[in-house]
Design an enzyme around this catalytic site. Structure first.
Site: not given
Length: 276
Positions: A64-67, A89, A129-130, A180, A184, A207
């Protein structure tokens, strides 16, 4: 206070001049030139066909995210997997025949052990995911970007997945003083310890996403990075489309080592070499 477009244009012009002055210096710190991806364009069709004949399946976390959204589109366009499953989810809604055979598994990331079946039977896993500290707070950020990601990788490995592709961040380092980058880097290392047959880490810079921003500050920031990218395309940023293309193209290749890290320049080169 909102600035008129003319004022924003002047600000952008000044920023562009600043970019020219600092770009040469930053170029010394750019990633090494990736040479192994330069010939992929002419071989892409052959690689895709050979991979397609293996009848593999994959799953995507974070579709569902951009990437993740662009990664899904790239996978559908290139049609290299016999089955694609989205794990998230909530159920996502798509329109068009291309999405008709898409499988979806809705899970509770707080109780992933109860959804182990969703991670079984996949050959390849992609994780985009993030969240951010600003959206989820410190604890929420660590839970999503480390705990959810690592647990998903563990279940995928137990379920038979042999190849895992992780979208991380440039500068990721488990010893970093920045939360952050530390988180990662830590999740990168923890997943490597699981022992996938193949593990690819992607560390893009900033990005570049084509959004219609309404806030002047966001508009200026996008123009600033766009101008910088025009001068040195791989120094600080990378188009988000290139990340998705690189993740798919790299899946087709045979790496020299079980674990590989693709820095920003390699991502840009591989994303461009797909020929799409």
């Amino acid at each position: 206070m909102k600035l008129p477009v003319t004022s924003l244009s002047k600000v952008t012009g000044i920023l562009t001049v600043i970019i020219v002055l600092i770009a040469a210096g930053l170029n010394y710190f750019d990633d090494p030139e990736p040479v192994k991806y330069q010939s992929m364009t002419e071989d892409a069709k052959t690689l895709e066909e050979n991979f397609r004949q293996q009848n593999k399946s994959c799953f995507i976390l974070g579709a569902s995210g951009e990437t993740g959204r662009l990664l899904l589109q790239e996978l559908l366009d290139r049609n290299i997997f016999s089955k694609i499953t989205l794990i998230g989810r909530r159920q996502l809604t798509f329109e068009g025949e291309a999405y008709e055979n898409l499988a979806q598994e809705v899970v509770d990331f707080e109780k992933l052990d109860d959804y182990a079946a969703a991670f079984q039977g996949h050959d390849v896993g992609y994780c985009c995911l993030g969240t951010t500290r600003a959206k989820a707070g410190v604890d929420g950020f660590i839970r999503v970007d480390h705990d959810y990601v690592l647990k998903s990788a563990e279940l995928a490995k137990s379920g038979g997945c042999t190849q895992f592709h992780l979208e991380s961040s440039r500068g990721a380092d488990k010893n970093s003083n920045f939360l952050y980058l530390k988180v990662k880097g830590q999740v990168e290392a923890d997943i490597e310890a699981l022992g996938f047959d193949r593990y690819a880490i992607y560390r893009p810079g900033v990005l570049l996403v084509d959004r219609q921003e309404s806030r002047p500050s966001e508009w200026v920031a996008r123009k600033f990075l766009g101008a910088f990218s025009a001068i040195f395309p791989t120094s600080m940023s990378v188009p988000i489309q290139a990340v998705a293309k690189a993740m798919v193209s790299n899946t087709l290749l045979q790496p020299e080592q079980k674990t590989e890290i693709l820095e920003n320049k390699a991502i840009g080169a591989l994303g461009k070499s797909s020929g799409k």
